[in-house]
Design a protein around this motif. Structure first.
Motif, PDB file in Angstrom:
ATOM      1  N   GLU A  22      59.789  -8.519 -54.895  1.00  0.00           N
ATOM      2  CA  GLU A  22      61.224  -8.341 -55.132  1.00  0.00           C
ATOM      3  C   GLU A  22      61.781  -7.169 -54.317  1.00  0.00           C
ATOM      4  O   GLU A  22      62.876  -7.252 -53.763  1.00  0.00           O
ATOM      5  CB  GLU A  22      61.534  -8.136 -56.620  1.00  0.00           C
ATOM      6  N   ALA A  23      61.031  -6.068 -54.265  1.00  0.00           N
ATOM      7  CA  ALA A  23      61.475  -4.906 -53.481  1.00  0.00           C
ATOM      8  C   ALA A  23      61.597  -5.278 -52.007  1.00  0.00           C
ATOM      9  O   ALA A  23      62.578  -4.922 -51.334  1.00  0.00           O
ATOM     10  CB  ALA A  23      60.508  -3.745 -53.677  1.00  0.00           C
ATOM     11  N   THR A  24      60.610  -6.016 -51.513  1.00  0.00           N
ATOM     12  CA  THR A  24      60.655  -6.450 -50.110  1.00  0.00           C
ATOM     13  C   THR A  24      61.850  -7.362 -49.873  1.00  0.00           C
ATOM     14  O   THR A  24      62.585  -7.211 -48.884  1.00  0.00           O
ATOM     15  CB  THR A  24      59.353  -7.204 -49.754  1.00  0.00           C
ATOM     16  N   PHE A  25      62.066  -8.287 -50.802  1.00  0.00           N
ATOM     17  CA  PHE A  25      63.206  -9.198 -50.673  1.00  0.00           C
ATOM     18  C   PHE A  25      64.529  -8.429 -50.643  1.00  0.00           C
ATOM     19  O   PHE A  25      65.397  -8.692 -49.809  1.00  0.00           O
ATOM     20  CB  PHE A  25      63.209 -10.207 -51.823  1.00  0.00           C
ATOM     21  N   LEU A  26      64.676  -7.462 -51.559  1.00  0.00           N
ATOM     22  CA  LEU A  26      65.940  -6.723 -51.638  1.00  0.00           C
ATOM     23  C   LEU A  26      66.182  -5.914 -50.359  1.00  0.00           C
ATOM     24  O   LEU A  26      67.318  -5.816 -49.881  1.00  0.00           O
ATOM     25  CB  LEU A  26      65.936  -5.807 -52.864  1.00  0.00           C
ATOM     26  N   ARG A  27      65.106  -5.343 -49.799  1.00  0.00           N
ATOM     27  CA  ARG A  27      65.255  -4.615 -48.534  1.00  0.00           C
ATOM     28  C   ARG A  27      65.652  -5.574 -47.407  1.00  0.00           C
ATOM     29  O   ARG A  27      66.570  -5.303 -46.634  1.00  0.00           O
ATOM     30  CB  ARG A  27      63.939  -3.915 -48.176  1.00  0.00           C
ATOM     31  N   ASP A  28      64.964  -6.708 -47.349  1.00  0.00           N
ATOM     32  CA  ASP A  28      65.259  -7.685 -46.285  1.00  0.00           C
ATOM     33  C   ASP A  28      66.678  -8.243 -46.435  1.00  0.00           C
ATOM     34  O   ASP A  28      67.355  -8.532 -45.442  1.00  0.00           O
ATOM     35  CB  ASP A  28      64.252  -8.842 -46.331  1.00  0.00           C
ATOM     36  N   LEU A  29      67.114  -8.388 -47.703  1.00  0.00           N
ATOM     37  CA  LEU A  29      68.458  -8.920 -47.960  1.00  0.00           C
ATOM     38  C   LEU A  29      69.538  -7.977 -47.406  1.00  0.00           C
ATOM     39  O   LEU A  29      70.516  -8.426 -46.797  1.00  0.00           O
ATOM     40  CB  LEU A  29      68.651  -9.117 -49.467  1.00  0.00           C
ATOM     41  N   ALA A  30      69.344  -6.681 -47.613  1.00  0.00           N
ATOM     42  CA  ALA A  30      70.312  -5.702 -47.097  1.00  0.00           C
ATOM     43  C   ALA A  30      70.427  -5.823 -45.581  1.00  0.00           C
ATOM     44  O   ALA A  30      71.527  -5.783 -45.011  1.00  0.00           O
ATOM     45  CB  ALA A  30      69.893  -4.286 -47.503  1.00  0.00           C
ATOM     46  N   GLN A  31      69.278  -5.981 -44.930  1.00  0.00           N
ATOM     47  CA  GLN A  31      69.273  -6.110 -43.478  1.00  0.00           C
ATOM     48  C   GLN A  31      69.906  -7.432 -43.051  1.00  0.00           C
ATOM     49  O   GLN A  31      70.700  -7.483 -42.101  1.00  0.00           O
ATOM     50  CB  GLN A  31      67.815  -6.028 -42.980  1.00  0.00           C
ATOM     51  N   PHE A  32      69.617  -8.490 -43.789  1.00  0.00           N
ATOM     52  CA  PHE A  32      70.117  -9.834 -43.484  1.00  0.00           C
ATOM     53  C   PHE A  32      71.641  -9.877 -43.504  1.00  0.00           C
ATOM     54  O   PHE A  32      72.277 -10.552 -42.684  1.00  0.00           O
ATOM     55  CB  PHE A  32      69.530 -10.828 -44.498  1.00  0.00           C
ATOM     56  N   ILE A  33      72.212  -9.111 -44.439  1.00  0.00           N
ATOM     57  CA  ILE A  33      73.672  -9.118 -44.565  1.00  0.00           C
ATOM     58  C   ILE A  33      74.356  -8.655 -43.279  1.00  0.00           C
ATOM     59  O   ILE A  33      75.347  -9.247 -42.845  1.00  0.00           O
ATOM     60  CB  ILE A  33      74.105  -8.255 -45.780  1.00  0.00           C
ATOM     61  N   VAL A  34      73.797  -7.614 -42.649  1.00  0.00           N
ATOM     62  CA  VAL A  34      74.423  -7.169 -41.391  1.00  0.00           C
ATOM     63  C   VAL A  34      73.970  -7.996 -40.196  1.00  0.00           C
ATOM     64  O   VAL A  34      74.680  -8.096 -39.197  1.00  0.00           O
ATOM     65  CB  VAL A  34      74.200  -5.658 -41.108  1.00  0.00           C
ATOM     66  N   ASP A  35      72.798  -8.635 -40.327  1.00  0.00           N
ATOM     67  CA  ASP A  35      72.312  -9.461 -39.215  1.00  0.00           C
ATOM     68  C   ASP A  35      73.094 -10.768 -39.076  1.00  0.00           C
ATOM     69  O   ASP A  35      72.962 -11.460 -38.065  1.00  0.00           O
ATOM     70  CB  ASP A  35      70.818  -9.787 -39.393  1.00  0.00           C
ATOM     71  N   ARG A  36      73.880 -11.113 -40.128  1.00  0.00           N
ATOM     72  CA  ARG A  36      74.680 -12.344 -40.031  1.00  0.00           C
ATOM     73  C   ARG A  36      75.606 -12.317 -38.822  1.00  0.00           C
ATOM     74  O   ARG A  36      75.952 -13.344 -38.264  1.00  0.00           O
ATOM     75  CB  ARG A  36      75.546 -12.525 -41.294  1.00  0.00           C
ATOM     76  N   VAL A  37      76.039 -11.107 -38.433  1.00  0.00           N
ATOM     77  CA  VAL A  37      76.885 -10.972 -37.242  1.00  0.00           C
ATOM     78  C   VAL A  37      76.017 -10.494 -36.085  1.00  0.00           C
ATOM     79  O   VAL A  37      75.550  -9.370 -36.113  1.00  0.00           O
ATOM     80  CB  VAL A  37      77.998  -9.930 -37.444  1.00  0.00           C
ATOM     81  N   SER A  38      75.779 -11.324 -35.116  1.00  0.00           N
ATOM     82  CA  SER A  38      75.052 -10.887 -33.912  1.00  0.00           C
ATOM     83  C   SER A  38      74.724 -12.083 -33.048  1.00  0.00           C
ATOM     84  O   SER A  38      74.865 -13.198 -33.472  1.00  0.00           O
ATOM     85  CB  SER A  38      73.764 -10.144 -34.276  1.00  0.00           C
TER      86      SER A  38
END
Lengths: 295, 295
Positions: A279-295
């Motif tokens: 879950e911790a890994t998922f939550l960290r990856d999710l934060a990154q994913f949110i900004v990676d949507r634009v690129s």
């Protein structure tokens, strides 16, 4: 597994739970149809997923926390139905389908929203059978504050006031968005932690993660509105302002908006530094994913 | 002291509490003004008074139960604001003053209602500092069920459907009113008992009292709409039906309606037979007072 696949897996769990939650409650058929039309219209189920992941990461059982997590989607859905009303943002479409009042009429859309909001608190209270009532009632207080007149509802009131006003400042925009969308996202994280019986220092980390992810999410949404999904960053901006809404790109440009979103995502990741496991890994990856949507 | 004076005394206590409850919550000024306009517009505060009296009669401390009692007025007020909206009953006046949307506009009226409903649950949760959380969360569940889509909100949906329909039956009218107004009045009594830690047999008596008083109250309201306050009972009926609303007098006449109201009041009094003290006496007298308003 990719972050997209893991998010889809969590969303699917929530989706399954949502399907049964309006049955057997004596709801008149027409009202229930209007409520389900918007509740089951898909979406990422971000708020319930955040709540469940924090609860799990900190030791609560997902099954016990699920009705509470689902209540966040009830609240999010009600807010969309009411925001779309002719007297508010007057939107004919939502998630690619006609908005609730276009299908069921304004009166039923108002009632469907009222019903979802009220049932949300019933769902929260129902978790006290399996979780300690003291934790449940604390989490209810958190969510009421976040969704209420000093939170999400107040943010929508400010949004409407700012839409009619020229020269909204960056600070005003930040505060309005923190109330309108940030508060509920933050509460999702904090409630999950509260249901797991987290100590104050852990609650503060959940709050920090939620605030940072909420801010990043909203800034990126603003940017996507301007530059369009999957498009390059160098485009001219400001088109959304013609509709009267002030956005981050309109105030500080796309590049600086994305810098701000990335700093928020990094802050979110940092907030979770003491935690481990899927879950911790998922939550960290999710934060990154949110900004990676634009690129 | 007369029943009117005692009711006024209890209402005054509630009134005092209501004044402070929206302060210090970070609510944008315009929104708070709209919420307070309707919340502080007077009225008998019947629902909070019922909740407080049951809580007191069964041994809870009134001060501890007050925020919960006040939340009932928040919910009642939100329902009036939304019911008055142009898309709903389209009423320009409420308690002799312009309705909320006439003063603040439709968007703000929708948000004021949403804000009051959400803050209500925050108030309920706040009582867990002084009352056992297990009791508080049970009472929250009771109230969410009563106010939700299978209760008050569902009753309003049925009311709107029936207004458009010819030939509403007595059974349909009874069920609709039990949901639209009866459920919240009943919940007020049951929640008060739950906050005092009442056993199931006592909760059943609180429920019976609430259902009977709620039915009597609504029937008498229907009668007063037809015959007018303080007027004789022998008048021609049916005028309210011209507005499309089916009423008890329109279906069974004024005399039989009043018989039904009196039987409900007697049932309410009977429900309280095991209880003594000033609150029990007040609750018995109140049931009688409700039907005595017409005569």
């Amino acid at each position: 597994m990719s972050i997209k696949d893991r998010l889809r897996g969590y969303s699917h769990e929530v989706e399954e739970a949502l399907r049964g939650l309006l049955k057997g409650k004596g709801i008149p058929a027409g009202l229930r149809e209007a409520m389900e039309y918007s509740l089951l219209a898909g979406g990422k189920r971000l708020r319930p997923v955040l709540c469940l992941c924090f609860a799990r990461m900190l030791g609560a059982e997902a099954r016990a926390a699920m009705p509470f997590a689902a209540s966040l989607e009830f609240i999010h859905t009600y807010s969309l139905i009411h925001d779309d009303l002719p007297a508010m943002d007057d939107d004919d479409l939502r998630r690619g389908r006609p908005s609730n009042h276009k299908v069921f009429g304004e009166a039923m859309a108002i009632l469907a929203g009222d019903g979802l909001l009220t049932e949300a608190f019933g769902l929260m209270a129902s978790t006290a059978g399996e979780l300690p009532p003291g934790r449940v009632v604390e989490a209810i207080a958190t969510l009421a504050r976040a969704a209420g007149a000093g939170g999400m509802v107040g943010g929508q009131a400010l949004d409407m006031a700012y839409t009619a006003k020229a020269g909204v400042s960056l600070e005003e925009l930040r505060e309005m968005q923190a109330m309108k969308t940030g508060a509920l996202i933050t509460a999702a994280c904090v409630c999950g932690a509260q249901l797991a019986g987290a100590e104050p220092d852990v609650l503060a980390r959940a709050r920090s993660y939620g605030q940072s992810v909420g801010a990043a999410f909203q800034i990126v949404d603003d940017v996507l509105d301007v530059v369009g999904d999957e498009k390059a960053l160098g485009k001219p901006v400001g088109s959304d302002e013609e509709q009267g809404k002030t956005t981050y790109p309109a105030l500080i440009g796309v590049e600086r908006s994305m810098d701000l979103a990335r700093r928020n995502a990094a802050q979110a990741v940092e907030s979770l530094s003491p935690f481990q496991g899927p879950e911790a890994t998922f939550l960290r990856d999710l934060a990154q994913f949110i900004v990676d949507r634009v690129s």
